[in-house]
Design a protein around this motif. Structure first.
Motif, PDB file in Angstrom:
ATOM      1  N   THR A 121      32.348   3.615  18.628  1.00 20.19           N
ATOM      2  CA  THR A 121      32.978   2.338  18.980  1.00 20.19           C
ATOM      3  C   THR A 121      33.140   1.449  17.757  1.00 20.19           C
ATOM      4  N   ASP A 122      32.170   1.541  16.817  1.00 18.98           N
ATOM      5  CA  ASP A 122      32.233   0.714  15.595  1.00 18.98           C
ATOM      6  C   ASP A 122      31.089   1.108  14.681  1.00 18.98           C
ATOM      7  N   THR A 123      31.142   0.614  13.440  1.00 13.56           N
ATOM      8  CA  THR A 123      30.030   0.755  12.509  1.00 13.56           C
ATOM      9  C   THR A 123      29.625  -0.634  12.037  1.00 13.56           C
ATOM     10  N   ALA A 124      28.335  -0.819  11.776  1.00 13.77           N
ATOM     11  CA  ALA A 124      27.829  -2.129  11.362  1.00 13.77           C
ATOM     12  C   ALA A 124      26.878  -1.957  10.187  1.00 13.77           C
ATOM     13  N   ARG A 125      26.844  -2.975   9.285  1.00 13.73           N
ATOM     14  CA  ARG A 125      26.036  -2.887   8.073  1.00 13.73           C
ATOM     15  C   ARG A 125      24.827  -3.821   8.080  1.00 13.73           C
ATOM     16  N   THR A 126      24.819  -4.816   8.965  1.00 13.55           N
ATOM     17  CA  THR A 126      23.730  -5.779   9.024  1.00 13.55           C
ATOM     18  C   THR A 126      23.289  -5.998  10.467  1.00 13.55           C
ATOM     19  N   ARG A 127      22.158  -6.682  10.632  1.00 11.99           N
ATOM     20  CA  ARG A 127      21.635  -6.965  11.966  1.00 11.99           C
ATOM     21  C   ARG A 127      22.629  -7.771  12.786  1.00 11.99           C
ATOM     22  N   ASP A 128      23.121  -8.872  12.237  1.00 17.88           N
ATOM     23  CA  ASP A 128      24.027  -9.742  12.987  1.00 17.88           C
ATOM     24  C   ASP A 128      25.334  -9.036  13.302  1.00 17.88           C
ATOM     25  N   ASP A 129      25.823  -8.242  12.337  1.00 16.39           N
ATOM     26  CA  ASP A 129      27.052  -7.484  12.543  1.00 16.39           C
ATOM     27  C   ASP A 129      26.861  -6.479  13.675  1.00 16.39           C
ATOM     28  N   ALA A 130      25.714  -5.816  13.707  1.00 16.94           N
ATOM     29  CA  ALA A 130      25.432  -4.827  14.741  1.00 16.94           C
ATOM     30  C   ALA A 130      25.375  -5.468  16.121  1.00 16.94           C
ATOM     31  N   ILE A 131      24.713  -6.617  16.207  1.00 14.43           N
ATOM     32  CA  ILE A 131      24.601  -7.296  17.500  1.00 14.43           C
ATOM     33  C   ILE A 131      25.976  -7.719  18.013  1.00 14.43           C
ATOM     34  N   ALA A 132      26.776  -8.273  17.125  1.00 17.96           N
ATOM     35  CA  ALA A 132      28.118  -8.717  17.529  1.00 17.96           C
ATOM     36  C   ALA A 132      28.971  -7.543  17.993  1.00 17.96           C
ATOM     37  N   LYS A 133      28.946  -6.451  17.250  1.00 21.33           N
ATOM     38  CA  LYS A 133      29.787  -5.303  17.597  1.00 21.33           C
ATOM     39  C   LYS A 133      29.261  -4.567  18.821  1.00 21.33           C
ATOM     40  N   GLY A 134      27.949  -4.550  18.990  1.00 24.33           N
ATOM     41  CA  GLY A 134      27.384  -3.923  20.175  1.00 24.33           C
ATOM     42  C   GLY A 134      27.728  -4.680  21.446  1.00 24.33           C
ATOM     43  N   LYS A 135      27.775  -5.994  21.352  1.00 25.04           N
ATOM     44  CA  LYS A 135      28.149  -6.805  22.507  1.00 25.04           C
ATOM     45  C   LYS A 135      29.647  -6.700  22.798  1.00 25.04           C
ATOM     46  N   ALA A 136      30.444  -6.568  21.746  1.00 26.17           N
ATOM     47  CA  ALA A 136      31.900  -6.509  21.919  1.00 26.17           C
ATOM     48  C   ALA A 136      32.326  -5.242  22.654  1.00 26.17           C
ATOM     49  N   THR A 137      31.741  -4.116  22.278  1.00 25.59           N
ATOM     50  CA  THR A 137      32.013  -2.841  22.957  1.00 25.59           C
ATOM     51  C   THR A 137      30.677  -2.170  23.212  1.00 25.59           C
ATOM     52  N   VAL A 138      30.244  -2.185  24.448  1.00 26.31           N
ATOM     53  CA  VAL A 138      28.901  -1.709  24.786  1.00 26.31           C
ATOM     54  C   VAL A 138      28.804  -0.194  24.569  1.00 26.31           C
ATOM     55  N   PRO A 139      27.865   0.258  23.738  1.00 24.08           N
ATOM     56  CA  PRO A 139      27.719   1.699  23.479  1.00 24.08           C
ATOM     57  C   PRO A 139      26.826   2.392  24.496  1.00 24.08           C
TER      58      PRO A 139
END
Length: 275
Positions: A175-193
């Motif tokens: 669904t996405d890749t993230a490099r930081t904690r905040d980035d991961a939280i935002a992307k995880g909420k945007a498209t639930v894995p």
């Protein structure tokens, strides 16, 4: 005196290998608590009778061989009263009915734990050719069984691309890749894995564990695979710890096996399950 020294040496070696048995047991059962109970039962059995680890085998092989005797005789994960096992156990047992017996075990032993086929055969009490066949069957059967959406949390771009390539080739969607904690939280909420694949140390020195915990609190329980150079540091049993771990540097087979195992225990309703 010699017997005492041998027993003491065995105890030291068992302690050194125990974190890796915990990793294996957790991957088989899908949960820290259940896996650790199997690991502790194994350790207690060997301590009670050290001769069960034959002199002609390594301590690690003897430890895993004893585990398999206990695991095979129980036939199913041991759940404690009060554990949230309804979806976990129902789905896992349903999927188990479609798998050839002992295939998951052989796959994990060979790919994640790094045992040669000769050692896998000794641990599982089968022939070497049977051990090889079990691993081949596991790759086919588990690879075809479940697919879903995966969030990759990894600060190294090349590693993130490699992980994406591996899981995509398995039939999953990143669904996405993230490099930081905040980035991961935002992307995880945007498209639930359906599954999260996360490094421990992230780009801004933030923690992959913190990112995952925040996501699980927000999104609810789902399988997580952590990638770390020091798995034994997360396998002490002293606190809530991940059920699925792969070690850096990892191999493609390790990632494939861990993802297949984690997806096997996934509890989300969006999973695409092939019958």
């Amino acid at each position: 005196m010699a017997t005492t020294e041998n027993t003491r040496d065995l105890s030291t070696e068992l302690v050194a290998e125990l974190p890796f048995l915990r990793r294996y047991a957790r991957a088989l059962t899908g949960a820290q608590s259940t896996g650790d109970r199997y690991a502790m039962a194994t350790l207690e059995a060997i301590v009670a009778d050290p001769t069960t680890v034959a002199e002609d085998m390594t301590t690690k092989v003897g430890l895993f061989r004893m585990f398999h005797g206990i695991w095979s005789s129980s036939g199913a994960p041991m759940a404690e009263e009060g554990e949230n096992t309804d979806l976990l156990e129902v789905r896992a047992q349903w999927r188990l009915s479609y798998l050839t017996a002992n295939t998951r075990e052989a796959l994990l032993l060979h790919t994640v734990e790094g045992f040669a086929f000769e050692a896998v055969a000794l641990i599982m009490d089968v022939s070497q050719s049977d051990a090889e066949e079990l691993v081949t069957r596991a790759r086919t059967e588990m690879g075809d069984m479940v697919s879903g959406n995966i969030l990759v949390i990894e600060d190294e771009g090349i590693i993130a691309m490699d992980l994406k390539s591996i899981v995509t080739d398995m039939g999953h969607t990143v669904t996405d890749t993230a490099r930081t904690r905040d980035d991961a939280i935002a992307k995880g909420k945007a498209t639930v894995p359906d599954l999260i694949l996360a490094d421990i140390q992230l780009a801004d020195k933030s923690s992959g564990i913190d990112a995952v915990n925040a996501l699980l609190e927000e999104l609810g329980d789902r399988p997580v695979i952590f990638i770390t150079a020091f798995p034994e540091r997360l396998l002490t049993g002293d606190r809530p710890e991940p059920a699925f771990l792969i070690t850096k540097p990892y191999s493609e087979d390790q990632v494939r096996a861990a993802v297949s195992q984690a997806m096997f225990f996934a509890t989300t309703e969006r999973m695409n399950v092939a019958v």
